[in-house]
Design an enzyme around this catalytic site. Structure first.
Site, PDB file in Angstrom:
ATOM      1  N   CYS A  74       0.812  -1.223   0.000  1.00 34.12           N
ATOM      2  CA  CYS A  74       0.000   0.000   0.000  1.00 34.12           C
ATOM      3  C   CYS A  74       0.844   1.271   0.000  1.00 34.12           C
ATOM      4  O   CYS A  74       0.520   2.239  -0.692  1.00 34.12           O
ATOM      5  CB  CYS A  74      -0.990  -0.002   1.154  1.00 34.12           C
ATOM      6  SG  CYS A  74      -0.284  -0.234   2.794  1.00 34.12           S
ATOM      7  N   ASP A 280      -7.475   5.668  -1.322  1.00 31.25           N
ATOM      8  CA  ASP A 280      -7.113   4.468  -0.571  1.00 31.25           C
ATOM      9  C   ASP A 280      -6.672   3.370  -1.535  1.00 31.25           C
ATOM     10  O   ASP A 280      -7.431   2.990  -2.422  1.00 31.25           O
ATOM     11  CB  ASP A 280      -8.338   4.015   0.229  1.00 31.25           C
ATOM     12  CG  ASP A 280      -8.038   2.922   1.228  1.00 31.25           C
ATOM     13  OD1 ASP A 280      -6.983   2.271   1.096  1.00 31.25           O
ATOM     14  OD2 ASP A 280      -8.851   2.711   2.144  1.00 31.25           O
ATOM     15  N   HIS A 282      -6.216   0.258  -0.825  1.00 30.61           N
ATOM     16  CA  HIS A 282      -6.518  -1.061  -0.282  1.00 30.61           C
ATOM     17  C   HIS A 282      -7.713  -1.733  -0.948  1.00 30.61           C
ATOM     18  O   HIS A 282      -8.700  -2.091  -0.304  1.00 30.61           O
ATOM     19  CB  HIS A 282      -6.757  -0.967   1.226  1.00 30.61           C
ATOM     20  CG  HIS A 282      -5.567  -0.498   1.989  1.00 30.61           C
ATOM     21  ND1 HIS A 282      -5.397   0.815   2.365  1.00 30.61           N
ATOM     22  CD2 HIS A 282      -4.477  -1.158   2.435  1.00 30.61           C
ATOM     23  CE1 HIS A 282      -4.258   0.938   3.018  1.00 30.61           C
ATOM     24  NE2 HIS A 282      -3.678  -0.244   3.065  1.00 30.61           N
TER      25      HIS A 282
END
EC number: 3.4.22.-
Length: 394
Positions: A74, A280, A282
């Site tokens: 990430c 994000d 993820h």
């Protein structure tokens, strides 16, 4: 999973909270919007940012390594996003907008190809992971924001198309002379800011062509990507840094911030009120394989839904802030803004000085060559960083 750490994988896109109805201005990478009257413009601007996420089924890293970065990549993806924004500004301009379903400009295609998940792309997950080995990080190991910054600095050297000058500020200090040496290496600063090196340079035996290039270069500035690893507190962010951090997102040179929370990394692009706006990484998507002409479906590289938000006090204090200066005037303007912010309330996040104190001069400053030991000094300063972030398993 705590509600504060919900990701795109744990939420259906339709359930992501929209922007609040607030009179507070929305700031995204140096641009101001109204949440009351410009919501479509906000979403169009966010969607135009490059969104790099976990991928699966790509070529094995190193030939025999991982074929997915889920759970460990990430921060690497956040590094790709902040550099991707720099390339957008470099080649397309901050005001460029992505148009889904349409044939894109060649510059845009070239930018995306630089990040495709294959070993020969300049800034692929393969290149970042393998270059990180030189920073003491094994493939599949967590990276902190400062390590990512150092790796991006190394990789940019090979990107002759973008011709970026990537500078990672050391010791919470931005040195103006150091940056101008980097961005205008053809000037002889020891003889004065306007002196040009007199050494002739042959270009395929053509000295006349070399002189013409030298004249052109004196009027140029290598576009600057300035990355500043910072620690804004011990275990939590010091509230005295909150206003200066917000001010960074308001600057037209802003590339955003990479960092996050103790269990995940995010790419922060702005704020509204006391909430940070971020992309994000993820969520895991299949790797994309470009066609022979370099084109490929690009929808998965743009977040076409409202971005995530979190309270600024939830931010982990270990971050890296990024700025892009296309010209010397941009950099001079940025310096003026930083000095103004430093005189306002709150604590300055870093120091801006004209020249490097003698006790801090490094070989990188003197030789203007990539000094791969810089990261060692940063790692000692951020020695607890990697332990504070945990790998997020999805």
């Amino acid at each position: 999973m705590d509600a504060a750490t919900l990701t795109y994988d744990s939420l259906r896109f339709g359930e992501i909270e929209d922007f609040p109805e607030t009179s507070d201005p929305v700031w995204i990478l140096g641009k101001q919007f109204s949440a009351l009257t410009e919501k479509d413009d906000i979403l169009a601007d966010v969607t135009s940012r490059l969104w790099f996420t976990y991928r699966k089924n790509f070529q094995p890293i190193g030939g025999t390594g991982p074929t997915s970065d889920t759970g460990w990549g990430c921060m690497l993806r956040c590094g790709q996003m902040i550099l991707g924004e720099a390339l957008i500004c470099r080649h397309l301009g901050r005001d460029w907008k992505w148009s889904p379903g349409q044939r894109q400009r060649p510059e845009y295609v070239s930018i995306l190809n630089a990040f495709i998940d294959k070993k020969d792309s300049y800034y692929s997950i393969h290149q970042i992971a393998q270059m990180g080995v030189g920073e003491g990080k094994s493939i599949g190991q967590w990276y902190g924001p400062n390590t990512v910054a150092q790796v991006l600095k190394k990789l940019a050297v090979f990107d002759s198309w973008s011709r970026l000058a990537v500078h990672v500020a050391m010791d919470n200090t931005v040195v103006i002379e150091e940056i101008k040496r980097l961005c205008m290496p053809w000037l002889d600063f020891d003889r004065g800011a306007c002196a040009v090196s007199e050494e002739p340079r042959e270009m395929n035996g053509d000295l006349e062509g070399a002189c013409a290039l030298a004249e052109e270069e004196t009027a140029l500035w290598k576009p600057l990507v300035l990355l500043i690893p910072l620690r804004l507190g011990l275990s939590d962010i010091n509230e005295a840094y909150i206003e200066p951090l917000k001010q960074c997102f308001m600057m037209p040179q802003s590339l955003g911030v990479i960092g996050g929370k103790p269990n995940s990394a995010h790419y922060f692009i702005g704020f509204v009120g006391d909430e940070l706006i971020y992309l994000d990484p993820h969520t895991t998507q299949p790797a994309v394989d470009p066609s022979e002409d370099g084109h490929f479906p690009d929808d998965s590289y743009h977040c076409q839904h409202p971005p995530c938000r979190m309270h600024i006090c939830e931010l982990d204090p270990s971050i890296a802030a990024g700025f892009f200066c296309q010209t010397e005037d941009d950099f001079d303007d940025w310096c003026a803004q930083i000095r103004k912010v430093s005189n306002c309330r709150g604590l300055p996040m870093f120091e801006l000085v004209d020249s490097q104190p003698s006790h801090l001069i490094t070989a990188d400053v003197l030789n203007l060559t990539p000094d791969f030991s810089d990261s060692d000094r940063l790692e000692r300063f951020f020695d607890s960083e990697d332990e504070e972030f945990e790998i997020l398993s999805l």
